[in-house]
Design an enzyme around this catalytic site. Sequence first.
Site, PDB file in Angstrom:
ATOM      1  N   GLY A  11       2.905   6.381  -7.085  1.00 26.77           N
ATOM      2  CA  GLY A  11       3.133   5.570  -5.507  1.00 26.77           C
ATOM      3  C   GLY A  11       4.302   5.107  -5.248  1.00 26.77           C
ATOM      4  N   GLY A 104       1.933   5.778 -14.969  1.00 28.06           N
ATOM      5  CA  GLY A 104       2.068   7.195 -15.360  1.00 28.06           C
ATOM      6  C   GLY A 104       3.174   7.903 -15.229  1.00 28.06           C
ATOM      7  N   SER A 105       4.258   7.392 -14.360  1.00 24.81           N
ATOM      8  CA  SER A 105       5.497   8.117 -14.371  1.00 24.81           C
ATOM      9  C   SER A 105       6.262   8.214 -15.761  1.00 24.81           C
ATOM     10  CB  SER A 105       6.366   7.635 -13.253  1.00 24.81           C
ATOM     11  OG  SER A 105       5.665   7.632 -12.213  1.00 24.81           O
ATOM     12  N   ASP A 127       3.338  -3.258  -8.218  1.00 20.62           N
ATOM     13  CA  ASP A 127       2.477  -4.034  -8.879  1.00 20.62           C
ATOM     14  C   ASP A 127       3.011  -4.867  -9.825  1.00 20.62           C
ATOM     15  OD1 ASP A 127       0.431  -2.790  -7.273  1.00 20.62           O
ATOM     16  OD2 ASP A 127      -0.106  -1.375  -8.820  1.00 20.62           O
ATOM     17  N   GLY A 185       1.778 -20.487   0.456  1.00 18.89           N
ATOM     18  CA  GLY A 185       0.804 -21.712   0.552  1.00 18.89           C
ATOM     19  C   GLY A 185      -0.524 -21.536   0.759  1.00 18.89           C
ATOM     20  N   ARG A 243     -12.838 -14.557   8.070  1.00 21.96           N
ATOM     21  CA  ARG A 243     -12.306 -12.987   8.320  1.00 21.96           C
ATOM     22  C   ARG A 243     -11.778 -12.448   6.993  1.00 21.96           C
ATOM     23  NH1 ARG A 243     -12.275 -12.084  14.058  1.00 21.96           N
ATOM     24  NH2 ARG A 243     -14.195 -13.161  14.854  1.00 21.96           N
ATOM     25  N   ARG A 252       3.648  -1.123   0.637  1.00 21.75           N
ATOM     26  CA  ARG A 252       4.485  -0.347  -0.148  1.00 21.75           C
ATOM     27  C   ARG A 252       5.889   0.186   0.895  1.00 21.75           C
ATOM     28  NH1 ARG A 252       0.990   4.456  -2.853  1.00 21.75           N
ATOM     29  NH2 ARG A 252      -0.007   3.055  -4.546  1.00 21.75           N
TER      30      ARG A 252
END
Length: 319
Positions: A11, A104-105, A127, A185, A243, A252
């Site tokens: 990613g 993974g990399s 992440d 907040g 909502r 990203r």
Amino acid sequence: MKKIAVLTSGGDAPGMNAAVRAVVRSGIYNEMKVMGVKQGYNGLINAQIEEMNLSSVADIIHRGGTILRTARSEEFMTEEGQRKALNVIKVLGIEGIVAIGGDGSIRGAKTLNELGIPTIGVPGTIDNDLAYTDYTIGFDTSVNTVVDAISKIRDTSTSHGRANIIEVMGRHCGDIALMAGLAGGAESIIVPEVGVDVDEVCNKLLKGRYRGKLHSIIILAEGAGSAIEMSKEIEEKTGIETRATILGHLQRGGSPTASDRILASKLGARAVELLLQDIGNRVVGVHGKNVIDMDIDEALSMKSNFDIETYELTKILSI
């Protein structure tokens, strides 16, 4: 070493371009040829590789994404894929590789080292889920993106007297939710490391309404549940219109923050320093203000420690 390569994998994360820039410029400064690998480990297999120069990385430090592009390579996980990649590396005379990406990399970098190619792993993932380093490239930018979204959603939430659940990335690591929730907040923060008690969230919302609060912001890491399903449950239990907003890949993108540009520049340069000494099988990272490097196997064996103190602080500040 006189010829190295750099790739971005998995990613994308804001700041990857700054890391690529640092690798290329540090390499050229030390009289190395630096090759750019397109599409991550797939580029090693398919020979999507070209020499880079100073112009190749001009005006990219501020850009999100990665100019080398990126991909997740299933083929590289096979013996045949690794054989093809190794053949390309040897034909082109590449002596060392810098791999920028997430878990993974880094595991791909470990594989290259096992194949006899000195490789350095650079942590690039929003992440922040690599235990060996305090921060990964892209995390700070992502947190700032989420905080900005919280501010905007709070405006409309207050106008309508609603509760809003904002779902952010983090399948196994709740750092984005935690830090963005603290900075924004939020009334409640839900992370996979702790889990969710919907009744507790509902009670907090109702107490806030009793005190006259006009809005409620709940930050949910994707690994802890679904914002859409949870919003329905909360509305049913509290009667408060709720909502859901899923930020998704918005997190990203965007120009990297100063912190991510600085971190990426330092880590990219340290990776080149190690290859100059013919050192491989290492990852670079940061502990406090210090750039560090350590054995890849040791780094991958480390388990993440969730910042429970900060989590408890958010509960105190959100009363």
